[in-house]
Design a protein around this motif. Structure first.
Motif, mmCIF file in Angstrom:
data_model
loop_
_atom_site.group_PDB
_atom_site.id
_atom_site.type_symbol
_atom_site.label_atom_id
_atom_site.label_comp_id
_atom_site.label_asym_id
_atom_site.label_seq_id
_atom_site.Cartn_x
_atom_site.Cartn_y
_atom_site.Cartn_z
ATOM 1 N N GLY A 52 1.034 -1.130 0.078
ATOM 2 C CA GLY A 52 0.081 0.010 0.081
ATOM 3 C C GLY A 52 0.951 1.377 -0.120
ATOM 4 O O GLY A 52 2.033 1.277 0.284
ATOM 5 N N GLY A 53 0.155 2.433 -0.377
ATOM 6 C CA GLY A 53 1.042 3.655 -0.517
ATOM 7 C C GLY A 53 2.254 3.703 -1.592
ATOM 8 O O GLY A 53 2.048 2.905 -2.554
ATOM 9 N N HIS A 54 3.207 4.422 -1.253
ATOM 10 C CA HIS A 54 4.000 4.544 -2.177
ATOM 11 C C HIS A 54 5.248 3.473 -1.907
ATOM 12 O O HIS A 54 5.959 3.425 -0.744
ATOM 13 C CB HIS A 54 4.916 6.064 -1.722
ATOM 14 N N THR A 55 5.564 2.835 -3.160
ATOM 15 C CA THR A 55 6.329 1.633 -2.865
ATOM 16 C C THR A 55 7.757 1.776 -4.077
ATOM 17 O O THR A 55 8.425 0.963 -3.922
ATOM 18 C CB THR A 55 5.642 0.348 -3.102
ATOM 19 N N GLY A 56 7.870 3.042 -4.566
ATOM 20 C CA GLY A 56 8.899 3.022 -5.496
ATOM 21 C C GLY A 56 10.115 4.003 -4.910
ATOM 22 O O GLY A 56 10.013 3.936 -3.480
ATOM 23 N N PRO A 57 10.827 4.207 -5.515
ATOM 24 C CA PRO A 57 12.162 4.687 -5.315
ATOM 25 C C PRO A 57 11.615 6.162 -4.593
ATOM 26 O O PRO A 57 10.812 6.759 -4.851
ATOM 27 C CB PRO A 57 13.082 5.168 -6.425
ATOM 28 N N GLY A 58 12.721 6.601 -3.450
ATOM 29 C CA GLY A 58 12.475 8.025 -3.018
ATOM 30 C C GLY A 58 11.257 7.997 -2.107
ATOM 31 O O GLY A 58 10.479 7.236 -1.707
ATOM 32 N N GLY A 59 11.419 9.475 -1.671
ATOM 33 C CA GLY A 59 9.914 9.479 -0.557
ATOM 34 C C GLY A 59 8.752 10.079 -1.072
ATOM 35 O O GLY A 59 9.007 10.602 -2.170
ATOM 36 N N LYS A 60 7.895 9.814 -0.704
ATOM 37 C CA LYS A 60 6.477 10.592 -0.962
ATOM 38 C C LYS A 60 5.842 10.793 0.307
ATOM 39 O O LYS A 60 5.076 9.681 0.860
ATOM 40 C CB LYS A 60 5.831 9.585 -2.061
ATOM 41 N N THR A 61 5.311 12.017 0.786
ATOM 42 C CA THR A 61 4.916 12.188 2.073
ATOM 43 C C THR A 61 3.262 12.168 1.843
ATOM 44 O O THR A 61 2.958 13.291 1.730
ATOM 45 C CB THR A 61 5.476 13.257 2.593
ATOM 46 N N HIS A 99 -3.115 -3.194 1.467
ATOM 47 C CA HIS A 99 -3.838 -4.702 1.098
ATOM 48 C C HIS A 99 -3.091 -5.748 1.688
ATOM 49 O O HIS A 99 -1.745 -5.237 2.003
ATOM 50 C CB HIS A 99 -3.742 -4.839 -0.472
ATOM 51 N N ALA A 100 -3.441 -6.732 2.092
ATOM 52 C CA ALA A 100 -2.675 -7.792 2.315
ATOM 53 C C ALA A 100 -3.286 -9.086 2.185
ATOM 54 O O ALA A 100 -4.425 -9.454 1.988
ATOM 55 C CB ALA A 100 -2.607 -7.728 4.024
ATOM 56 N N LYS A 101 -2.600 -10.268 2.194
ATOM 57 C CA LYS A 101 -2.915 -11.644 1.739
ATOM 58 C C LYS A 101 -2.558 -12.429 2.873
ATOM 59 O O LYS A 101 -1.299 -12.335 3.398
ATOM 60 C CB LYS A 101 -2.305 -12.158 0.655
ATOM 61 N N VAL A 102 -3.424 -13.012 3.533
ATOM 62 C CA VAL A 102 -3.034 -13.990 4.912
ATOM 63 C C VAL A 102 -3.484 -15.403 4.433
ATOM 64 O O VAL A 102 -4.613 -15.577 3.722
ATOM 65 C CB VAL A 102 -4.035 -13.279 6.073
ATOM 66 N N SER A 103 -3.048 -16.269 5.040
ATOM 67 C CA SER A 103 -3.392 -17.586 4.996
ATOM 68 C C SER A 103 -2.989 -18.266 6.364
ATOM 69 O O SER A 103 -2.217 -17.855 7.087
ATOM 70 C CB SER A 103 -2.441 -18.435 3.781
ATOM 71 N N PHE A 104 -3.793 -19.474 6.536
ATOM 72 C CA PHE A 104 -3.717 -19.894 7.811
ATOM 73 C C PHE A 104 -3.670 -21.474 7.540
ATOM 74 O O PHE A 104 -4.193 -22.087 6.928
ATOM 75 C CB PHE A 104 -5.348 -19.711 8.359
#
Lengths: 460, 460
Positions: free
Chosen positions: A309-318, A325-330
């Motif tokens: 989620g959010g900014h995942t590229g290079p550098g900062g982004k405030t 999002h998340a994927k969870v398994s049990f």
């Protein structure tokens, strides 16, 4: 001629047959080899007929065929045992790492090297040698139990058509116990039986905050941030003892018996070596009060498989991001219902999503239950006696942390599972240079020969 | 002729001048417009010379030029005031949303529409009108304080060369107070002054577990999962009161005074409307005990800007992932040292990373401090009196949650900031159809005219 003498006398023929079968590249995952999977099914059909099975059939599916065989007991009141295995094999890539032709099996000392030698053709074939040995030694003309075999052709592709096949032929496949010969023993000199495989259920969680990413200078600190909510929800899945916090998660979990824990503890186990195989993990971790083997074999888990989620590229982004999002398994153990765990997860998310965040829980499939064979069940005790007679030593118990199609087998056919197998973790299944220890295949045949008598007595 | 009469008499000429300047497309972010930024600097130089500044210089930078002007007070003992603004403008995209040519400014009732009308050419230019009005009204030949102006040409591109420019010319720019005219008032009928902007510091966190993604069946529950560790670390950044948990984070934070809170509370504020502008956020959120405006203006934050790890594509993948990553930023208020916050974050990560996980904290830049002008400081009180004389009503106070280059100005020149501006949040700065309220520019000029006298008295 007793069982062992028969097996020794016929070992050369047995390995010659196996090598012939291994030469057929029955890779189910590669459509170009579909014809080879069919050749493999035809080869096995012929072999089972020669073994003496009065009924041998190739069962078509929308994908690749399975082989079914049945040999009724002389005594119509005898129990029925279904042997499950598969005749398809893994792909051979990376092919440059093979030191021999994967489909030109060769012997190297005690080892037979070739794709499928351990997983699973070698382990399917020891049953026919064992069956013939048992019949020869007893001077009978039929086995002491009704033996059915189901050898599928799509296991390495996820058994997509197996459940439908099982349902369509449930009458023909009816049995008192299912023998699965597609797992491993602990070590060549530490024979063991698997008694369970964990189940699985999955969920995907999406959290929505503002409609768009917001400038964290203008808005940060005054609106809910979905990544914060996600971190809290995921962190809250475990308590400080490493236990899963979902309400009811452990309700009904079949506890490890003292005897099973005692027997697990007898397995020679080097945690440092295990961690090395675990991607050089630096430390063990998990539910307090359990050993590493108990944790992976017999305890349920909640595992975050992915998160973004959010900014995942290079550098900062405030920014205050719009989504998380998340994927969870049990991983589940005996006594847990996948649907119930999914419901509990959904309720947990609903109860713990902060105001201003909207949560969506997607439940991709129902998942599947764990399989579990109590060590004091009649089938396991009978198979263990057969294994101990063959190996001449105590047989210990293991489990597996993941699962194949076994849960479907047990659930659809409504019969307990017994895992009788002689593969080793060092057999390099699914990897280049797969091999099998030939003396272990002969031990497997010997155990199989004894097993029918043991089942005849124990399950009657 | 008093100040107001002078301004009224010269308003038409003032707006004619402003429109001429606005016609120059001085977009600093577009290299094709570099020539226009230089034309803009030349235009302003000429204008300031006409205004009466004895010294006007164009200061080159490695990028685009700034304009410096100085008009010494008659009294060599008088205080010195530096006015900061910028003559570059934002890009005009999406151009199809403009209803007029962005560089052919037109009047529409009280509004002047054109790129730069509010941000920041209009607000720079009211100073020269105000200065001339003040001198005319006092029948003097020089202002009562030494007035310097620094109007840079790269503010909309992040002021990359401003710190070096300030250091290189620190002697020429020396002053007792810096007047910044690049912010907004609360509403047209609620004049206000900004008294602070939050600072910022950033960090990137990487957590490493196993060397490769692991099969969660074989290993799940017995090795540490970096996504779990990440969720715990990030969730632990806030307590249940919404306060940041980093040790020492609030040490030295200058608290909001009761008077400032009382004055904030007098600002007409509709939280529902504010939430709508906040991307339709569904609920306010944040540090307990503070209002929304206090949270965004005067309280520090920890904000997760991005987070990722493991399987993020379609479908399920039951792994224990090898890595987890997050980007975190902190908005800072007066009294906080960005470097100290970074150190505290690093120490927090080190103290709370579980065994078996390796953490790496990258600190991309040192960040910058908050700027802060106490409402009872001499400069703010003097400027407020000037604003109240111009508007004829109470002047309230605001702050801003984010920052421009003001922190550098104050820190490098070692002088307090005073924010005197008449833009509105509704001016659509950085968006299509930017406008300015022409009567407010005249009020700004009037406040500027009074301000020099007020400063002359207050700062002596």
């Amino acid at each position: 001629m007793d069982v062992r003498e028969y097996i020794e006398a016929n070992a050369a023929d047995f390995f010659a047959d196996l090598k012939e079968w291994l030469s057929i590249p029955s890779i189910s995952g590669n459509p170009a080899h579909a014809v080879d999977v069919r050749r493999s099914a035809a080869w096995l059909s012929g072999h089972l007929r020669e073994t003496g099975f009065p009924t041998v059939e190739v069962w078509e599916t929308p994908g690749l065929p399975a082989v079914f065989a049945e040999w009724p007991a002389a005594d119509p009141g005898a129990p029925t045992v279904l042997v499950y295995g598969h005749h398809d094999v893994q792909p051979i890539e990376p092919i440059e790492e093979w030191v021999t032709d994967p489909f030109a099996p060769i012997e190297d000392g005690d080892r037979l090297i070739g794709r499928g030698s351990s997983d699973d053709k070698g382990q399917v074939l020891f049953h026919s040698l064992g069956l013939r040995a048992g019949i020869a030694a007893s001077a009978a003309t039929a086995p002491p139990v009704t033996i059915k075999m189901l050898v599928e052709g799509e296991e390495e592709s996820g058994s997509p058509n197996l459940p439908d096949l099982l349902r369509a032929h449930a009458d023909r496949l009816a049995c008192d116990v299912i023998v699965v010969s597609d797992t491993t023993m602990w070590l060549a000199d530490v024979p063991s039986m698997c008694t369970g495989m964990r189940g699985l259920t999955e969920a995907e969680l999406a959290l929505y905050g503002p409609d768009t990413d917001l400038h964290s200078g203008s808005f940060g600190g005054a609106v809910p941030n979905p990544l914060h909510a996600m971190a809290s929800l995921l962190a809250g899945l475990h308590d400080t003892d490493g236990r899963v916090t979902l309400p009811g998660f452990y309700d009904g979990v079949v506890p490890l018996s003292d005897e099973e824990r005692r027997l697990f503890a007898k397995l020679p186990f080097d945690e440092g070596e295990w961690l090395a195989t675990a991607g050089n993990s630096r430390a063990p971790h998990g539910e307090r009060g359990f050993t590493t083997l108990e944790r992976v074999w017999a305890r349920p888990t909640a595992e975050v498989n992915g998160m973004w989620g959010g900014h995942t590229g290079p550098g900062g982004k405030t920014i205050v991001p719009s989504e998380a999002h998340a994927k969870v398994s049990f991983r589940l153990v005996a006594g847990q219902d996948p649907a119930e765990v999914q419901r509990s997860f959904r309720a947990y998310v609903e109860a713990n999503t902060p105001p201003g965040i909207r949560a969506e829980v997607a439940l991709p499939s129902g998942g599947f239950r764990a399989c579990f064979s109590p060590i004091d069940s009649a089938g396991v005790r009978a198979a263990r006696r057969a294994m101990e007679r063959a190996f001449g030593t105590d047989v210990l118990f293991t489990r597996e942390g993941g699962s194949g199609p076994e849960a479907d087998l047990s659930e659809i056919l409504d019969a307990p599972l017994v895992f009788v197998a002689v593969g080793l973790d060092s057999d390099r299944i699914h990897a280049p240079n797969e091999k099998v220890e030939m003396p272990l295949l002969l031990k497997g045949a010997e155990a199989a020969a004894y097993m029918w008598d043991e089942f005849a007595t124990a399950l009657r």
